[in-house]
Motif scaffolding. Structure first.
Motif, PDB file in Angstrom:
ATOM      1  N   PHE A 145       0.848  -1.189   0.000  1.00  0.00           N
ATOM      2  CA  PHE A 145       0.000   0.000   0.000  1.00  0.00           C
ATOM      3  C   PHE A 145       0.884   1.240   0.000  1.00  0.00           C
ATOM      4  O   PHE A 145       1.820   1.352   0.791  1.00  0.00           O
ATOM      5  N   VAL A 146       0.569   2.184  -0.882  1.00  0.00           N
ATOM      6  CA  VAL A 146       1.340   3.413  -1.024  1.00  0.00           C
ATOM      7  C   VAL A 146       0.479   4.607  -0.616  1.00  0.00           C
ATOM      8  O   VAL A 146      -0.641   4.772  -1.120  1.00  0.00           O
ATOM      9  N   TYR A 147       1.016   5.420   0.291  1.00  0.00           N
ATOM     10  CA  TYR A 147       0.380   6.667   0.705  1.00  0.00           C
ATOM     11  C   TYR A 147       1.168   7.812   0.073  1.00  0.00           C
ATOM     12  O   TYR A 147       2.320   8.060   0.433  1.00  0.00           O
ATOM     13  N   ARG A 148       0.548   8.490  -0.891  1.00  0.00           N
ATOM     14  CA  ARG A 148       1.204   9.570  -1.614  1.00  0.00           C
ATOM     15  C   ARG A 148       0.689  10.929  -1.146  1.00  0.00           C
ATOM     16  O   ARG A 148      -0.518  11.094  -0.922  1.00  0.00           O
ATOM     17  N   PRO A 149       1.572  11.929  -1.055  1.00  0.00           N
ATOM     18  CA  PRO A 149       1.127  13.273  -0.690  1.00  0.00           C
ATOM     19  C   PRO A 149       0.441  13.966  -1.865  1.00  0.00           C
ATOM     20  O   PRO A 149       0.473  13.480  -3.000  1.00  0.00           O
ATOM     21  N   ASP A 150      -0.146  15.097  -1.591  1.00  0.00           N
ATOM     22  CA  ASP A 150      -0.800  15.913  -2.606  1.00  0.00           C
ATOM     23  C   ASP A 150       0.275  16.452  -3.558  1.00  0.00           C
ATOM     24  O   ASP A 150       1.139  17.243  -3.157  1.00  0.00           O
ATOM     25  N   ALA A 151       0.206  16.023  -4.811  1.00  0.00           N
ATOM     26  CA  ALA A 151       1.239  16.414  -5.779  1.00  0.00           C
ATOM     27  C   ALA A 151       1.220  17.910  -6.066  1.00  0.00           C
ATOM     28  O   ALA A 151       2.263  18.489  -6.413  1.00  0.00           O
ATOM     29  N   SER A 152       0.071  18.560  -5.936  1.00  0.00           N
ATOM     30  CA  SER A 152       0.018  20.003  -6.180  1.00  0.00           C
ATOM     31  C   SER A 152       0.726  20.774  -5.076  1.00  0.00           C
ATOM     32  O   SER A 152       1.267  21.860  -5.305  1.00  0.00           O
ATOM     33  N   LYS A 153       0.748  20.204  -3.890  1.00  0.00           N
ATOM     34  CA  LYS A 153       1.424  20.830  -2.754  1.00  0.00           C
ATOM     35  C   LYS A 153       2.891  20.430  -2.700  1.00  0.00           C
ATOM     36  O   LYS A 153       3.752  21.219  -2.285  1.00  0.00           O
TER      37      LYS A 153
ATOM     38  N   PRO B  96       5.238  18.957  -5.431  1.00  0.00           N
ATOM     39  CA  PRO B  96       5.544  18.481  -6.782  1.00  0.00           C
ATOM     40  C   PRO B  96       6.935  17.853  -6.866  1.00  0.00           C
ATOM     41  O   PRO B  96       7.767  17.993  -5.965  1.00  0.00           O
ATOM     42  N   GLY B  97       7.165  17.155  -7.943  1.00  0.00           N
ATOM     43  CA  GLY B  97       8.479  16.576  -8.190  1.00  0.00           C
ATOM     44  C   GLY B  97       8.692  15.262  -7.472  1.00  0.00           C
ATOM     45  O   GLY B  97       7.785  14.678  -6.887  1.00  0.00           O
ATOM     46  N   LYS B  98       9.929  14.798  -7.537  1.00  0.00           N
ATOM     47  CA  LYS B  98      10.272  13.525  -6.895  1.00  0.00           C
ATOM     48  C   LYS B  98      10.357  13.713  -5.388  1.00  0.00           C
ATOM     49  O   LYS B  98      11.028  14.627  -4.906  1.00  0.00           O
ATOM     50  N   ARG B  99       9.715  12.774  -4.659  1.00  0.00           N
ATOM     51  CA  ARG B  99       9.656  12.883  -3.206  1.00  0.00           C
ATOM     52  C   ARG B  99      10.448  11.743  -2.558  1.00  0.00           C
ATOM     53  O   ARG B  99      10.529  10.627  -3.094  1.00  0.00           O
ATOM     54  N   PRO B 100      11.030  11.997  -1.373  1.00  0.00           N
ATOM     55  CA  PRO B 100      11.676  10.911  -0.615  1.00  0.00           C
ATOM     56  C   PRO B 100      10.659   9.842  -0.227  1.00  0.00           C
ATOM     57  O   PRO B 100       9.450  10.113  -0.114  1.00  0.00           O
TER      58      PRO B 100
ATOM     59  N   ILE C 181      10.701   1.546  -7.301  1.00  0.00           N
ATOM     60  CA  ILE C 181      10.708   2.957  -6.900  1.00  0.00           C
ATOM     61  C   ILE C 181      11.485   3.789  -7.915  1.00  0.00           C
ATOM     62  O   ILE C 181      11.084   4.906  -8.271  1.00  0.00           O
ATOM     63  N   ALA C 182      12.584   3.244  -8.420  1.00  0.00           N
ATOM     64  CA  ALA C 182      13.419   3.970  -9.382  1.00  0.00           C
ATOM     65  C   ALA C 182      12.695   4.236 -10.699  1.00  0.00           C
ATOM     66  O   ALA C 182      13.108   5.123 -11.471  1.00  0.00           O
ATOM     67  N   THR C 183      11.601   3.503 -10.975  1.00  0.00           N
ATOM     68  CA  THR C 183      10.845   3.705 -12.212  1.00  0.00           C
ATOM     69  C   THR C 183       9.687   4.671 -12.037  1.00  0.00           C
ATOM     70  O   THR C 183       9.029   5.022 -13.029  1.00  0.00           O
ATOM     71  N   GLN C 184       9.419   5.095 -10.811  1.00  0.00           N
ATOM     72  CA  GLN C 184       8.252   5.937 -10.544  1.00  0.00           C
ATOM     73  C   GLN C 184       8.616   7.416 -10.679  1.00  0.00           C
ATOM     74  O   GLN C 184       9.580   7.884 -10.066  1.00  0.00           O
TER      75      GLN C 184
ATOM     76  N   ASP D 178       7.356  10.053  -9.454  1.00  0.00           N
ATOM     77  CA  ASP D 178       7.185  10.906  -8.273  1.00  0.00           C
ATOM     78  C   ASP D 178       8.040  10.464  -7.092  1.00  0.00           C
ATOM     79  O   ASP D 178       7.940  11.042  -6.007  1.00  0.00           O
ATOM     80  N   MET D 179       8.887   9.446  -7.271  1.00  0.00           N
ATOM     81  CA  MET D 179       9.672   8.917  -6.161  1.00  0.00           C
ATOM     82  C   MET D 179      11.162   9.132  -6.393  1.00  0.00           C
ATOM     83  O   MET D 179      11.666   8.889  -7.497  1.00  0.00           O
ATOM     84  N   ASP D 180      11.869   9.552  -5.335  1.00  0.00           N
ATOM     85  CA  ASP D 180      13.304   9.807  -5.400  1.00  0.00           C
ATOM     86  C   ASP D 180      14.060   8.588  -4.887  1.00  0.00           C
ATOM     87  O   ASP D 180      14.164   8.354  -3.683  1.00  0.00           O
TER      88      ASP D 180
END
Length: 661
Positions: free
Chosen positions: A419-427, A429-433, A503-506, A508-510
């Motif tokens: 299960f992945v919990y992602r933050p609001d991309a508008s708040k 943006p970019g690759k996230r830890p 993760i390396a292919t996503q 939004d993920m760093d």
């Protein structure tokens, strides 16, 4: 006092999550709790504690017991520093505090005939030496202490009520024994809780794997489980007067797992769960005269996690675990047909139990946007009633992120999910830890429940949180459950390696900023990932984790050692011992290149504190940064709010220093 059916990994460890911030030398700091010992852990800034305070006050509520004659119940919710018991007189009524102890109290059972008193369990300092106590209804929380019902210095493993006589059966094992060749037994006793000194021993059973006891409706028989492993359990019957017993299910080469046995109303059969002939545990009926096993839910290809039979014997309630989410169903025993499915909020269901009126079913339910709350279902009308309501908080829980289910291919082509919990991309943006949080068990499962403090991760820091269910997790079939046993152990670690590939292919993920985090078996996984993939992570947090299976098995409490050997292997076997030593994170700690935070309860009976000590000592020698936090009043995880709060703040600083730079 009911047996725990899910490992603690996600429930305990998710509450330890983190936020951003760091103390400076000029700022005021928060004093650590008096029982906490810190090594290389920087002071916590008061400003940080204030900043995240609104995420610190969640109070999940769990169902504990129905009153036998009134439509009221006991629930468990945090009071001050620890979970305690409360009476709820009716749905939505104010919670009336029943217990007020320094140690957590999470379970209770009413005396089954009149409800004049209740029995609850409590340990000391997280040592898990649970003891049962009697407390009269009407006694104030601050009144004299409750009356012990079970012996001192013996761990209560299980309890069961004889509903006609009002007597209590309890199972105890000796504690404080850690010899590799200790031979222990479980003592089965029965007692009138009003006269605990007159307890009568029914039987002595070899080993510590006996539980799930349940009386027949006439109090004459008992059904119970012999637990060998997550893949192998056996049903037994016992004469409640003489203690004589017989095994109901046969031993053979085809291992079968049973669970949650309960007598049919007429005493002629047993309802239980079984994976005989199936990858999943299905609801079955076993006829006692013929031992014939009839599958009642062939159409449901998921594990049945919980069952309960109404007092009149007419309705079975059961919960299916469908890819981590819970689905409640009911079945008529007369024609074995499903009735209309109750319309519950989507989430994860805890215990389910019928009221004696055979109409109202209680349950606990949590979701991504709600901590656990207590509900009831009216079997006659289908109405769902919410009994408890979380107090209003500054943080808006309705805005918490919902998880998504993802899958990736592992090294051998096997599909692994999480299960992945992602933050609001508008708040953000970019690759996230990314933080990978690995559940305990290993026979556990991460489910899409409430993250508590972990919501700060996504909502305020913009971090992505992944909860993987690596091979060996429950919920995906018995073959999947066995894929990490013995020398296959590191295959589950490779599943995390494959996750990092994904993760390396996503977009939004760093992949250059990945942290691994886990408790108990998840702590072992964290340490193993740190040694197998040292260059692919930025930091690691190990909470009460195993650092060497040999030393773990030699020191864990004797009542659980043989049960763990089935999963991990027998350290007394020279070949297995050699493999364990060669792969132990403690013996490969020189490979750890990235900072490590180790957390341990001094009273932990499962993973003794020496596992943490030896890991910290080895990593320090290599010059790798290592923080070490020990609590002298905790066991397998931090159960006291003050300790959990401080761990929360310190983890903030750890990740701010090593992940978020």
């Amino acid at each position: 006092m009911r047996p725990v059916r899910r490992p603690l990994g996600l429930t305990l460890i998710a509450s330890f999550f983190i936020a951003a911030g760091a103390a400076t030398a000029q700022e005021a700091t928060v004093a650590p709790p008096s029982a906490m010992v810190l090594e290389n852990v920087p002071p916590v800034s008061a400003s940080l504690a204030k900043r995240v305070e609104k995420y610190n006050e969640f109070k999940p509520t769990s169902y504990a017991a129905w009153h036998p004659t009134k439509l009221e119940m006991i629930v468990s919710r945090r009071h001050n520093n620890t979970p305690q018991l409360f009476r709820v007189a009716k749905p939505g009524a104010p919670l009336e505090l029943l217990t007020d102890y320094a140690e957590p109290v999470r379970s209770a059972q009413y005396e089954p005939r009149h409800g004049k008193f209740y029995v609850f369990g409590r340990d000391s300092g997280g040592n898990e030496v649970f003891r049962a106590y009697r407390r009269d209804v009407g006694a104030k929380a601050a009144s004299a202490d409750a009356v012990p019902v079970t012996p001192d210095n013996r761990r209560v493993q299980d309890t069961a009520w004889a509903k006609k006589s009002g007597k209590l059966l309890y199972v105890t094992v000796p504690v404080g024994r850690q010899g590799s060749n200790d031979q222990i037994s479980s003592t089965i006793s029965i007692v009138d809780p009003m006269q605990p000194e007159q307890a009568r021993v029914l039987a002595e059973l070899p080993g510590g794997g006996w539980g799930s006891f349940a009386f027949s409706h006439d109090d004459k028989q008992l059904v119970y489980l012999e637990y060998v492993s997550a893949n192998e359990t056996y049903l037994w019957l016992m004469d409640a007067a003489t203690g004589k017993s017989r095994r109901l299910t046969e031993k053979g080469s085809d291992k079968v797992a049973y669970g949650d046995p309960v007598f049919a109303r007429d005493g002629k059969g047993i309802y239980t769960t079984s994976d005989r002939g199936s990858e999943f545990r299905r609801l079955v009926y076993i006829d006692l005269a013929s031992s014939k096993e009839t599958v009642l839910t062939p159409q449901i290809e998921w594990d049945i996690d919980e069952i309960d039979l109404s007092d009149d014997g007419k309705l079975l309630a059961f919960v299916a675990n469908e890819d981590g989410s819970s689905v409640l169903r009911m079945m008529r025993t007369g024609d074995r047909k499903l009735v209309a499915q109750p319309k519950l909020p989507l989430g994860v269901i805890g215990s389910v139990e019928w009221h004696n009126n055979s109409r109202n079913l209680a349950l606990s339910l949590s979701s991504a946007r709600s901590p656990s709350e207590v509900y009831s279902v009216d079997a006659k009308t289908g109405a769902v009633t919410r009994w408890t309501q979380h107090e209003k908080m500054e943080v808006d829980m309705n805005r918490f992120v919902e998880p998504s289910l993802v899958r990736w291919k592992s090294f051998d082509g096997r599909s692994i999910s999480g299960f992945v919990y992602r933050p609001d991309a508008s708040k953000f943006p970019g690759k996230r830890p990314v933080v990978i949080n690995i559940h305990g068990g290993p026979e556990g499962q991460s489910t899409p429940g409430f993250l508590g403090r972990g919501n700060y991760y996504t909502d305020e820091m913009g971090l992505i949180v992944i909860y993987p269910n690596v091979r060996g997790s429950t919920g995906y079939g018995k073959s999947f459950l066995k894929l990490d046993n013995g020398k296959l152990r590191e295959d589950s670690v490779k599943d995390i390696g494959a996750l990092m590939d994904w993760i390396a292919t996503q977009p939004d993920m760093d992949a250059s900023r990945v942290a691994v985090f886990g408790g108990s078996y998840g702590g072992y996984m964290t340490l193993a990932v740190s040694t197998m993939y040292p260059e692919r992570i930025a930091a690691a947090v190990d909470i009460v984790g195993i650092s060497n299976f040999v030393t773990f098995l030699e020191r864990t409490e004797s009542y659980r050692r043989d049960l763990r050997r089935v999963e991990y292997g027998d350290e007394r076997d020279p070949d297995m011992r050699k493999w364990m030593e060669a792969t132990a994170p403690a013996n490969n700690a020189a490979k750890i290149k990235k900072p490590l935070f180790v957390v341990q309860g001094k009273n932990d009976p499962r993973v003794p504190w020496q596992e943490a000590d030896q890991m910290v000592a080895t990593v320090k020698k290599n010059g790798t940064p290592v923080w070490y936090m020990t609590a002298n009043d905790e066991g397998h995880g931090f159960g006291k709010k003050a300790n959990a709060d401080y761990l929360f703040y310190s983890t903030i600083d750890f990740f701010n220093t090593y992940l978020l730079k």
